[in-house]
Scaffold this motif. Structure first.
Motif, PDB file in Angstrom:
ATOM      1  N   TRP A  76      12.451  -5.314   2.131  1.00  0.00           N
ATOM      2  CA  TRP A  76      12.089  -4.119   2.902  1.00  0.00           C
ATOM      3  C   TRP A  76      11.825  -4.540   4.338  1.00  0.00           C
ATOM      4  N   VAL A  77      12.181  -3.672   5.287  1.00  0.00           N
ATOM      5  CA  VAL A  77      11.966  -3.940   6.703  1.00  0.00           C
ATOM      6  C   VAL A  77      11.143  -2.803   7.294  1.00  0.00           C
ATOM      7  N   ILE A  84      12.076  -4.122  14.898  1.00  0.00           N
ATOM      8  CA  ILE A  84      11.600  -4.690  13.642  1.00  0.00           C
ATOM      9  C   ILE A  84      10.152  -5.129  13.824  1.00  0.00           C
ATOM     10  N   ALA A  85       9.266  -4.491  13.083  1.00  0.00           N
ATOM     11  CA  ALA A  85       7.839  -4.806  13.161  1.00  0.00           C
ATOM     12  C   ALA A  85       7.442  -5.868  12.136  1.00  0.00           C
ATOM     13  N   GLY A  86       8.179  -5.962  11.032  1.00  0.00           N
ATOM     14  CA  GLY A  86       7.870  -6.929   9.992  1.00  0.00           C
ATOM     15  C   GLY A  86       8.775  -6.724   8.795  1.00  0.00           C
ATOM     16  N   GLY A 104       5.354 -10.625   6.400  1.00  0.00           N
ATOM     17  CA  GLY A 104       4.770 -10.874   7.706  1.00  0.00           C
ATOM     18  C   GLY A 104       5.236  -9.903   8.757  1.00  0.00           C
ATOM     19  N   LEU A 105       4.608 -10.025   9.923  1.00  0.00           N
ATOM     20  CA  LEU A 105       4.911  -9.174  11.065  1.00  0.00           C
ATOM     21  C   LEU A 105       5.604  -9.983  12.146  1.00  0.00           C
ATOM     22  N   ALA A 106       6.450  -9.315  12.924  1.00  0.00           N
ATOM     23  CA  ALA A 106       7.052  -9.933  14.095  1.00  0.00           C
ATOM     24  C   ALA A 106       5.928 -10.223  15.098  1.00  0.00           C
ATOM     25  N   ALA A 117      -1.014  -1.789   6.093  1.00  0.00           N
ATOM     26  CA  ALA A 117      -0.109  -0.752   5.593  1.00  0.00           C
ATOM     27  C   ALA A 117       1.158  -1.361   5.002  1.00  0.00           C
ATOM     28  N   LEU A 118       1.705  -2.386   5.668  1.00  0.00           N
ATOM     29  CA  LEU A 118       2.915  -3.022   5.152  1.00  0.00           C
ATOM     30  C   LEU A 118       2.620  -3.733   3.833  1.00  0.00           C
ATOM     31  N   LEU A 119       1.480  -4.403   3.744  1.00  0.00           N
ATOM     32  CA  LEU A 119       1.119  -5.061   2.488  1.00  0.00           C
ATOM     33  C   LEU A 119       0.867  -4.032   1.384  1.00  0.00           C
ATOM     34  N   SER A 120       0.223  -2.920   1.710  1.00  0.00           N
ATOM     35  CA  SER A 120       0.030  -1.851   0.724  1.00  0.00           C
ATOM     36  C   SER A 120       1.370  -1.380   0.186  1.00  0.00           C
TER      37      SER A 120
END
Length: 172
Positions: A76-77, A84-86, A104-106, A117-120
């Motif tokens: 997922w991106v 691209i944020a992560g 991870g994040l850029a 939020a991305l980890l969730s």
């Protein structure tokens, strides 16, 4: 003198344990449904370079392709305003234990409030993958200083930790 590295292994055994951080309206997270090995290589370098990820630096294009084209591998991106944020990768070779393989994040998006939020999203996606019985991840003291805290804040628990001493050759 190099410092030792502590690796933390964390897990979640029930989807109900997830403590979600809401996703901001300006963050879109999209599954890369068509595997592209070179895209995964790019994402790995984009996110991992600041933390000196290097375990896959020597991989050939065919090794990347072999990984990302497996049915048990998904990517997922996260995008913010077109950039691209992560990203994250899920890997579940046994059909039950889903590893958040890379996450991870850029660099320019660190500290913007996207990590939780991305980890969730990653943990929820792992649980929504039919057949998942456990979600796990590992991080270490060389990763972003907030990584371990973010994993624990989402409900993942440490089940093992290992300490690796600096290599003898680096001690001078």
């Amino acid at each position: 003198m190099e410092r030792s590295c502590i690796t933390y292994y964390l897990e979640m055994t029930s989807a109900s344990e997830l403590k979600e951080k809401p996703q901001r309206h300006d963050l879109q997270i999209i599954e890369c449904e068509v595997p592209q090995a070179e895209f995964n290589r790019f994402l790995y370098k984009l996110v991992g370079t600041p933390w000196e990820w290097g375990d896959l630096d020597s991989w050939s294009s065919s090794q990347w392709q072999a990984l990302v084209e497996q049915e048990c591998h998904r990517t997922w991106v996260a995008y913010h305003r077109g950039a691209i944020a992560g990203y994250y990768e899920l890997y579940r070779p046994d059909g039950r234990n889903c590893e958040i393989r890379y996450f991870g994040l850029a660099p320019q998006f660190l500290g913007c409030g996207f990590g939780g939020a991305l980890l969730s999203h990653a943990v929820r996606s792992a649980w929504e993958w039919h057949g998942t019985e456990r979600v796990w991840v590992h991080t270490c003291t060389f990763d972003h200083p907030a990584a371990l805290q973010n994993y624990q804040a989402r409900g993942l628990r440490i089940f093992k930790q290992e300490e690796a001493e600096p290599s003898q050759s680096s001690l001078g």
